[in-house]
Design an enzyme around this catalytic site. Sequence first.
Site, short mmCIF file in Angstrom:
data_model
loop_
_atom_site.label_atom_id
_atom_site.label_comp_id
_atom_site.label_asym_id
_atom_site.label_seq_id
_atom_site.Cartn_x
_atom_site.Cartn_y
_atom_site.Cartn_z
N ASP A 12 -2.74 39.82 -27.42
CA ASP A 12 -2.43 38.42 -27.13
C ASP A 12 -3.03 38.12 -25.76
O ASP A 12 -3.39 39.02 -25.01
CB ASP A 12 -0.91 38.21 -27.10
CG ASP A 12 -0.55 36.77 -26.78
OD1 ASP A 12 -1.23 35.86 -27.29
OD2 ASP A 12 0.40 36.54 -26.01
N TYR A 44 -5.40 31.19 -23.08
CA TYR A 44 -6.51 30.97 -24.01
C TYR A 44 -6.42 29.55 -24.59
O TYR A 44 -7.42 29.00 -25.05
CB TYR A 44 -6.41 31.94 -25.21
CG TYR A 44 -6.83 33.37 -24.97
CD1 TYR A 44 -7.05 33.89 -23.70
CD2 TYR A 44 -6.99 34.23 -26.04
CE1 TYR A 44 -7.42 35.21 -23.52
CE2 TYR A 44 -7.37 35.56 -25.88
CZ TYR A 44 -7.58 36.04 -24.61
OH TYR A 44 -7.96 37.35 -24.45
N CYS A 75 -1.99 36.17 -31.25
CA CYS A 75 -2.15 34.97 -30.43
C CYS A 75 -2.61 33.88 -31.39
O CYS A 75 -3.61 34.06 -32.11
CB CYS A 75 -3.21 35.24 -29.36
SG CYS A 75 -3.76 33.77 -28.48
N GLU A 154 6.12 30.79 -19.16
CA GLU A 154 5.63 31.78 -18.19
C GLU A 154 6.50 31.79 -16.93
O GLU A 154 6.72 32.82 -16.32
CB GLU A 154 4.18 31.47 -17.80
CG GLU A 154 3.18 31.77 -18.89
CD GLU A 154 2.91 33.25 -19.04
OE1 GLU A 154 2.81 33.94 -18.03
OE2 GLU A 154 2.82 33.71 -20.21
N CYS A 186 2.61 28.93 -31.61
CA CYS A 186 2.17 29.55 -30.37
C CYS A 186 3.18 30.65 -30.07
O CYS A 186 4.39 30.45 -30.23
CB CYS A 186 2.14 28.52 -29.24
SG CYS A 186 1.86 29.26 -27.63
N HIS A 188 4.42 31.79 -27.49
CA HIS A 188 5.43 31.55 -26.45
C HIS A 188 6.60 30.71 -26.95
O HIS A 188 7.68 30.75 -26.37
CB HIS A 188 4.80 30.83 -25.26
CG HIS A 188 4.00 31.71 -24.36
ND1 HIS A 188 2.90 32.41 -24.80
CD2 HIS A 188 4.12 31.98 -23.04
CE1 HIS A 188 2.39 33.08 -23.78
NE2 HIS A 188 3.10 32.83 -22.70
N1 DGL Z 1 -0.85 33.24 -26.93
C1 DGL Z 1 -1.25 31.87 -26.95
C2 DGL Z 1 -1.06 31.30 -28.35
O1 DGL Z 1 -0.30 31.82 -29.15
C3 DGL Z 1 -0.49 31.04 -25.96
C4 DGL Z 1 -0.81 31.35 -24.54
C5 DGL Z 1 -2.23 30.96 -24.16
O2 DGL Z 1 -2.55 29.75 -24.13
O3 DGL Z 1 -3.01 31.87 -23.91
O4 DGL Z 1 -1.68 30.33 -28.68
#
Ligand code: DGL
Length: 266
Positions: A12, A44, A75, A154, A186, A188
């Site tokens: 991730d 990302y 991710c 975060e 996502c 998070h």
């Molecule tokens: N891991 C990313 C996602 O699931 C979220 C964090 C990021 O923007 O890198 O899209």
Amino acid sequence: MSPSNRPIGVFDSGLGGLTVLKALQQLLPQENTVYLGDLARLPYGNKSAEVVCRYAQEAAAFLLGHSIKLLVVACNTASALALEGLQKRLSIPVVGVIVPGAQQAAKHTRNGRIAVLGTLGTIRSKAYHRALLDIQPSLCVFAQPCPLFVPLVEEGWLQGEVTTLVARHYIQPVIEFGADTVVLGCTHYPLLAPTLEAVLCPEVQLVDSAVATAQHVSTLLRLHALCANTPQASHLCFVTDEPERFAQQAERFLGHPLSNILLCRL
Ligand code: DGL
């Protein structure tokens, strides 16, 4: 090491993929794992497709260096933008989080109206849209980018006035759309579930793809005769920056402390 006892690789952009790692470890406790969190280049979610694809290739190459037998792209943004490329290039099975999440959402919905919350990259890619309509073309899909959610998580701002205000802003159009199912698109966002539940109507179902992804991995391992039979599984964890900060935050994601966090370069 026998091919089936090689580890499962999970990556991730940072912490979020730990929700997938946790589901994997719960469902498949005998499996060895290697986790990579690309903290140095997080987020990302608001980067271009080209950059995310390059990062994903580099993460995959690092994990292949640890002799993984299967790769989980934990991710959503990387799954949305880079999964197909990885599946074409790699000779091992590569699993993303989008199709398992979409399948779960399609199963849950009663009124056929599904909302997807995600990063800018995930929403722009329309990957959930395509996956949902492939499963059931009659579904109505509403996509809502929520770029402020990742920084809130975060920072550990999972609840409270500011987070509720931001959630209300993103969720209002979802309520107007009349979704009965909301995909947390996502990694998070599952941590924001209590806040989102408080803002949404009580009958709305939240879908977190972590468990569905772990189930998909389990099916694939059986299909490829790759199930491990290790008496004691080992778990390695690499990050590209700030291992100490990662250790603190990881506890929030996993519910228990994480040892053995190593710094690496991609
Ligand atoms: N891991 C990313 C996602 O699931 C979220 C964090 C990021 O923007 O890198 O899209």
